[in-house]
Design an enzyme around this catalytic site. Structure first.
Site, PDB file in Angstrom:
ATOM      1  N   CYS A 256       0.809  -1.255  -0.061  1.00  0.00           N
ATOM      2  CA  CYS A 256       0.128  -0.177  -0.056  1.00  0.00           C
ATOM      3  C   CYS A 256       1.013   1.221   0.112  1.00  0.00           C
ATOM      4  O   CYS A 256       1.477   1.598  -0.957  1.00  0.00           O
ATOM      5  CB  CYS A 256      -1.058  -0.149   1.070  1.00  0.00           C
ATOM      6  SG  CYS A 256      -2.489   0.975   0.717  1.00  0.00           S
TER       7      CYS A 256
ATOM      8  N   HIS B 110      -3.620  -4.879   0.154  1.00  0.00           N
ATOM      9  CA  HIS B 110      -3.050  -5.415   1.413  1.00  0.00           C
ATOM     10  C   HIS B 110      -3.294  -6.934   1.438  1.00  0.00           C
ATOM     11  O   HIS B 110      -4.289  -7.559   1.764  1.00  0.00           O
ATOM     12  CB  HIS B 110      -3.945  -4.902   2.558  1.00  0.00           C
ATOM     13  CG  HIS B 110      -3.657  -3.562   2.971  1.00  0.00           C
ATOM     14  ND1 HIS B 110      -2.729  -3.180   3.711  1.00  0.00           N
ATOM     15  CD2 HIS B 110      -4.502  -2.647   2.567  1.00  0.00           C
ATOM     16  CE1 HIS B 110      -2.914  -1.954   3.778  1.00  0.00           C
ATOM     17  NE2 HIS B 110      -3.867  -1.494   2.909  1.00  0.00           N
TER      18      HIS B 110
ATOM     19  N   GLU C  39      -1.906  -9.115   3.016  1.00  0.00           N
ATOM     20  CA  GLU C  39      -1.750  -9.812   4.379  1.00  0.00           C
ATOM     21  C   GLU C  39      -3.244 -10.106   5.182  1.00  0.00           C
ATOM     22  O   GLU C  39      -3.053 -10.911   5.842  1.00  0.00           O
ATOM     23  CB  GLU C  39      -0.890  -8.749   5.303  1.00  0.00           C
ATOM     24  CG  GLU C  39      -1.697  -7.526   5.703  1.00  0.00           C
ATOM     25  CD  GLU C  39      -1.592  -6.471   4.897  1.00  0.00           C
ATOM     26  OE1 GLU C  39      -1.324  -6.665   3.585  1.00  0.00           O
ATOM     27  OE2 GLU C  39      -1.574  -5.362   5.212  1.00  0.00           O
TER      28      GLU C  39
HETATM   29  N1  GLN Z   1      -1.924   6.637   2.820  1.00  0.00           N
HETATM   30  C1  GLN Z   1      -1.898   5.894   1.285  1.00  0.00           C
HETATM   31  C2  GLN Z   1      -3.337   6.273   0.870  1.00  0.00           C
HETATM   32  O1  GLN Z   1      -4.012   6.558   1.392  1.00  0.00           O
HETATM   33  C3  GLN Z   1      -1.740   4.566   1.744  1.00  0.00           C
HETATM   34  C4  GLN Z   1      -2.663   3.886   2.676  1.00  0.00           C
HETATM   35  C5  GLN Z   1      -2.200   2.702   3.434  1.00  0.00           C
HETATM   36  O2  GLN Z   1      -0.914   2.330   3.180  1.00  0.00           O
HETATM   37  N2  GLN Z   1      -3.168   1.622   3.723  1.00  0.00           N
HETATM   38  O3  GLN Z   1      -3.328   5.969  -0.389  1.00  0.00           O
END
Ligand code: GLN
Length: 533
Positions: A382, A508, A510
């Site tokens: 992410c 994600h 995970e």
């Molecule tokens: N802050 C980033 C976004 O909003 C990544 C979010 C995250 O790592 N879950 O796109």
């Protein structure tokens, strides 16, 4: 099986005793007997969901396939049971009140005075039963967050009292407590457990089963004493000792007949004890794996719970590669060009963690640059993927000011930009791109090799995205966009194919790694880390 059975799991004496693990273990044992089981968590706080909570408050925010930002215990439920949970599996006091207040505004209560009892408790009861009635589960396990005695837990306990009264044998309460060991006296103490059970009894709930968390083996006499003082059958007092791995807990619970006691109390046939074959194979493999694979977790929180699912996914993947995951937190706020080598050179691979905001971000770029130029297996998740793209833009494409709009609104090289549909959003809660989305993989990629499938679905939680205006430039310079959302054309995966293993994913992975079905990308990452050379 007929009517759905309800098991409530409450906790006393102290928080953090592992109600989530006990609930998951009970679920696992019943599931192994062929029952259709789900687990839900009721949290007594006022937030609508944990999405807006800082990880220091409640650890990581877990995301369900249907896009709900949930308590991290739902991660345990999914990892243990291999099931998918939904928004209905996690209720907070905030949601209960909101729905009651919305009904009141609509006029549904026909002029009545709205009160905690019966309106809030009725809403809690309705939510307890929702999954059971809708999905016809054989068992619905409901874990109540917090500790018995908290003011905020009271409406939940009153609801359990009523449900137990109404449902008779179809409802049962498992209470988890703590038996401290006083080193100076050399004794285990049961008094806190007795007090905690009295607290439950004072609100009209007689627990049916007691699970005692302890750091030392409990004698039969001690268990008898607890049974006698707490009005619980002797075989319904079960100990839960600290284990080298939480995945050991179902086996220990089965050895003490916890599932048999539950079935008997609920009037169900006991039958043969399931062998838990694949589960035991996993544990055997885990115990045998002594050689380590060293993984650096580059993030701003040096707090276990903040990256719970990543830690679990790594350790599962390590087991399936016959290694022990040796995970080191590398605080990205403290990383500098001077100390990066010393921090990363011994790692077999690094994870660039998800996150929000500016803090610790520059350290992530330093780690990525080191890993990219020293061919260290690297997995960006992410925000980690976004950082991989930004570092590439800065140091390979030569845009020194490249950034994400999240960190620098005015950057002239916004390689990570705010998603179109996010621009007008002003409310922070529940408004990110959340839940499972489809992604199509480039068949000529390491990611495809890992998944062995062209179409995948993964869970998201972000507002920003890779800026497609830069796609060609990235690809020409050697960073490929190998996973694309077929509907929105969003770039979900980037990869540098000339390196051993250098992959960033916007989603994600995970969240969907389970004990019996470890995630393909984590498996492949660990394999690459082992072969780093
Ligand atoms: N802050 C980033 C976004 O909003 C990544 C979010 C995250 O790592 N879950 O796109």
């Amino acid at each position: 099986m007929g009517e759905t059975k309800y098991i409530f799991v409450t906790g006393g004496v102290a928080s953090s005793l592992g109600k989530g693990i006990i609930s998951s273990s009970i679920g696992k044992l019943l599931q192994a007997r062929g029952y259709n089981v789900t687990i839900q968590k009721f949290d007594p706080y006022i937030n609508i969901d944990p999405g807006t909570l800082n990880p220091y408050e409640h650890g990581e925010c877990y995301v369900t396939v249907d896009g709900h930002e949930a308590d991290l215990d739902l991660g345990h439920y999914e990892r243990f049971l291999g099931i998918q949970t939904t928004k209905a599996n996690n209720i907070t006091t905030g949601r209960i009140y909101k729905s009651v207040i919305d009904k009141e505004r609509r006029g549904d209560y026909l002029g009545k005075t709205i009160q905690v009892i019966p309106h809030i408790t009725d809403e809690i009861k309705r939510n307890v039963k929702l999954l059971g009635t809708k999905n016809k589960f054989d068992f619905v396990i409901t874990e109540i967050g917090g500790t018995v005695g908290d003011i905020e837990s009271l409406p939940y306990l009153e609801s359990i009292r009523q449900l137990k009264w109404e449902m008779g044998r179809n409802a049962l309460c498992v209470h988890l407590t703590y038996v401290p060991y006083l080193a100076a006296a050399g004794e285990l103490k049961t008094k806190p457990t007795q007090h905690s059970v009295k607290e439950l009894q004072s609100v009209g709930i007689q627990p049916d089963i007691l699970v005692l968390r302890t750091e030392h083996e409990l004698s039969t006499n001690l268990k008898k004493k607890v049974a006698l003082f707490c009005n619980v059958d002797e075989n319904a007092v079960v100990q839960s000792m600290d284990m080298p791995t939480i995945y050991e807990v179902p086996v220990r619970m089965q050895e003490q007949g916890l599932d048999v006691t539950i079935l008997q109390k609920m009037g169900l046939p006991v039958g043969e004890t399931p062998t838990l074959g694949p589960w035991r194979d996993f544990l055997d493999r885990r115990h045998k794996a002594t050689e380590k694979v060293k993984i650096g977790l580059v993030g701003k929180y040096d707090l276990q719970d903040a990256y719970k699912s990543i830690l679990e996914a790594l350790s599962q993947a390590a087991t399936y590669n016959d290694r022990k995951a040796d995970i080191h937190f590398i605080n990205s706020e403290k990383l500098t060009n001077e100390n990066v080598e010393e921090q990363i050179k011994d790692m077999d691979g690094i994870i660039i963690c998800p996150g929000f905001g500016q803090r610790g971000i520059e350290g992530k770029f330093i780690a990525i640059k080191y890993a990219r130029t020293h061919n260290v297996p690297t997995f960006g998740i992410c925000l980690g993927m976004q950082c991989i793209a930004i570092e590439f833009a800065r140091n390979v494409l030569g845009y020194a000011d490249a950034n994400s709009r999240e960190m620098d609104e005015k950057t002239p090289h916004n390689v990570i930009d705010i998603m179109e549909e996010q621009k007008a959003i002003t409310n922070m809660g529940g408004t990110m791109r959340l839940g499972a989305y489809e992604c199509v993989l480039d068949q000529n990629s390491k990611t495809f090799e890992a998944y062995k499938s062209e179409h995948i679905q993964e869970r998201h939680r972000h507002r920003y995205e890779f800026n497609n205006d830069y796609k060609q430039e990235f690809e020409k310079a050697g960073m490929k966009c190998v996973g694309i959302n077929p509907e929105s054309d969003l770039v979900e995966i980037v990869e540098i194919p000339t390196l051993k293993w250098f992959i960033g994913v916007q989603f994600h992975p995970e969240y969907s790694s389970t004990v019996l079905k470890p995630h393909p990308l984590f498996l492949s990452f660990i394999k690459a880390a082992i072969n780093k050379g």
